[in-house]
Design an enzyme around this catalytic site. Structure first.
Site, PDB file in Angstrom:
ATOM      1  N   HIS A 134      -0.159 -12.477  23.313  1.00 18.44           N
ATOM      2  CA  HIS A 134      -1.383 -11.679  23.454  1.00 18.44           C
ATOM      3  C   HIS A 134      -2.153 -11.650  22.128  1.00 18.44           C
ATOM      4  O   HIS A 134      -3.375 -11.749  22.103  1.00 18.44           O
ATOM      5  CB  HIS A 134      -1.048 -10.237  23.848  1.00 18.44           C
ATOM      6  CG  HIS A 134      -0.334 -10.088  25.155  1.00 18.44           C
ATOM      7  ND1 HIS A 134       0.978  -9.697  25.256  1.00 18.44           N
ATOM      8  CD2 HIS A 134      -0.753 -10.258  26.436  1.00 18.44           C
ATOM      9  CE1 HIS A 134       1.330  -9.626  26.527  1.00 18.44           C
ATOM     10  NE2 HIS A 134       0.311  -9.969  27.263  1.00 18.44           N
ATOM     11  N   ARG A 182       7.868 -10.332  30.517  1.00 13.64           N
ATOM     12  CA  ARG A 182       9.030 -10.269  31.406  1.00 13.64           C
ATOM     13  C   ARG A 182      10.301 -10.807  30.741  1.00 13.64           C
ATOM     14  O   ARG A 182      11.395 -10.627  31.286  1.00 13.64           O
ATOM     15  CB  ARG A 182       8.754 -11.009  32.712  1.00 13.64           C
ATOM     16  CG  ARG A 182       7.735 -10.292  33.588  1.00 13.64           C
ATOM     17  CD  ARG A 182       7.655 -10.854  35.004  1.00 13.64           C
ATOM     18  NE  ARG A 182       6.893  -9.988  35.890  1.00 13.64           N
ATOM     19  CZ  ARG A 182       5.601 -10.149  36.204  1.00 13.64           C
ATOM     20  NH1 ARG A 182       4.906 -11.150  35.679  1.00 13.64           N
ATOM     21  NH2 ARG A 182       5.002  -9.306  37.031  1.00 13.64           N
TER      22      ARG A 182
HETATM   23  P1  AMP Z   1      -0.371 -10.438  30.840  1.00 17.20           P
HETATM   24  O1  AMP Z   1      -0.326  -9.203  30.003  1.00 17.20           O
HETATM   25  O2  AMP Z   1       0.954 -11.045  31.084  1.00 17.20           O
HETATM   26  O3  AMP Z   1      -1.219 -10.262  32.072  1.00 17.20           O
HETATM   27  O4  AMP Z   1      -1.141 -11.502  29.963  1.00 17.20           O
HETATM   28  C1  AMP Z   1      -2.427 -11.251  29.433  1.00 17.20           C
HETATM   29  C2  AMP Z   1      -2.996 -12.532  28.884  1.00 17.20           C
HETATM   30  O5  AMP Z   1      -2.152 -13.016  27.853  1.00 17.20           O
HETATM   31  C3  AMP Z   1      -3.079 -13.653  29.938  1.00 17.20           C
HETATM   32  O6  AMP Z   1      -4.288 -14.347  29.750  1.00 17.20           O
HETATM   33  C4  AMP Z   1      -1.884 -14.498  29.618  1.00 17.20           C
HETATM   34  O7  AMP Z   1      -2.042 -15.849  30.003  1.00 17.20           O
HETATM   35  C5  AMP Z   1      -1.828 -14.357  28.111  1.00 17.20           C
HETATM   36  N1  AMP Z   1      -0.479 -14.689  27.630  1.00 17.20           N
HETATM   37  C6  AMP Z   1       0.688 -14.125  28.002  1.00 17.20           C
HETATM   38  N2  AMP Z   1       1.728 -14.733  27.392  1.00 17.20           N
HETATM   39  C7  AMP Z   1       1.193 -15.721  26.624  1.00 17.20           C
HETATM   40  C8  AMP Z   1       1.742 -16.715  25.767  1.00 17.20           C
HETATM   41  N3  AMP Z   1       3.050 -16.831  25.569  1.00 17.20           N
HETATM   42  N4  AMP Z   1       0.891 -17.561  25.147  1.00 17.20           N
HETATM   43  C9  AMP Z   1      -0.455 -17.474  25.348  1.00 17.20           C
HETATM   44  N5  AMP Z   1      -1.035 -16.556  26.145  1.00 17.20           N
HETATM   45  C10 AMP Z   1      -0.229 -15.688  26.774  1.00 17.20           C
END
Ligand code: AMP
Length: 283
Positions: free
Chosen positions: A36, A193
């Site tokens: 993030h 996760r």
């Molecule tokens: P989430 O909180 O899982 O909904 O993710 C929020 C944003 O962060 C989304 O655009 C995800 O694709 C991005 N994101 C989550 N994990 C990663 C990662 N390891 N590398 C790059 N972007 C990420």
């Protein structure tokens, strides 16, 4: 600044727009990590002002998924954002976003439904309705924040492709900026996760990046046939892994490939310790 209401965000953004400042939005579900942060840093570098939304969106979870136990760490998230230079952390309640009584009920909410061709495959196959929930909330966030740029990770590649399609089809005046996957040194893609995994589970989870890297190596050596490339994965998989899919698809429209080329993404979803993990690689 931590903000919980739509009205407060709107007021602040209006001020910024009056001053001619550009606004970047980083939508998240919180439990923020270095993945993030890479999106946040990119927004801060590109835009005058950055808004990070932290919202565990109930309508993108399917029945039986981890909505209730999804990690919620708002205090730490706010600190990471403040330390990074974020201007607003927008953390609405489900009630603020969807109103009382409308949460989780399709009957009382206007949805944004992406095309079936994009959602009937990969993660959409087992997570029916998931991308409807994602498109609906992201569309709402776009309307609330009215960003010039929005930052999404390639970690959730199907989501990124679907959101680009939504922005194109609905003429939404925002530019989507894709951001590369951030990994641990081991190769494991960072994910909120991953917190569900034991130490041993984290080791077993390396199988995703190992399979993808091996496929890319084979592809670079000249193997282009998707069946042959898929077969290279099986020697990595053992009883601790439950493979949901391993698929080769076009990077723009998700069409299936029989012969891999430079426009191909390899997508994988696999369960370790019953935690569903996803990863992908561009050939
Ligand atoms: P989430 O909180 O899982 O909904 O993710 C929020 C944003 O962060 C989304 O655009 C995800 O694709 C991005 N994101 C989550 N994990 C990663 C990662 N390891 N590398 C790059 N972007 C990420």
């Amino acid at each position: 600044m931590l903000v919980h209401t739509i009205e407060e965000v709107r007021k602040q953004v209006k001020e910024w727009k009056k001053q001619g400042l550009t606004v970047g939005l980083v939508p998240t579900m919180g439990a923020l990590h270095a993945g993030h942060k890479s999106l946040i840093d990119k927004s801060i570098a590109k835009c005058d002002k950055t808004v990070v939304s932290v919202f565990v969106n109930p309508i993108q979870f399917c029945p039986g998924e981890d909505l209730d136990k999804y990690p919620r760490t708002l205090e730490a998230d706010e600190k990471l954002c403040t330390d990074s230079g974020v201007d607003i952390v927008f953390a609405p309640s489900p009630k603020e976003m969807y109103g009382e009584g409308t949460i989780m009920s399709n009957d009382f909410l206007t949805y944004v439904i992406p095309p079936f061709f994009y959602t009937n495959k990969l993660c959409g196959k087992s997570r029916v309705g998931h991308f409807d929930g994602v498109c609906t909330v992201v569309n709402k966030l776009f309307n609330i924040v009215q960003p010039d740029f929005a930052f999404f990770g390639e970690k959730d590649r199907q989501q990124l492709i679907i959101l680009k399609k939504m922005v194109h089809d609905l003429n939404i005046p925002v530019e989507i900026i894709p951001c590369p996957i951030v990994r641990e040194e081991s190769g494991l893609a960072l994910s909120s996760r991953n917190k569900y995994l034991s130490e041993n589970g984290k080791k077993e989870a390396l199988v995703l990046s190992k399979i993808l890297n091996n496929i890319k190596t084979c592809y670079n050596k000249g193997i282009k046939d998707v069946k042959a490339l898929t077969e290279t994965a099986y020697s990595f998989i053992n009883d601790n892994h439950s493979l949901e899919y391993l698929e080769f698809r076009d990077k723009d429209n998700l069409e299936e490939k029989e012969i891999a080329d430079g426009n191909t993404i390899v997508f994988i979803a696999l369960r370790v310790e019953n935690v569903r993990l996803i990863d992908n690689i561009e050939l």
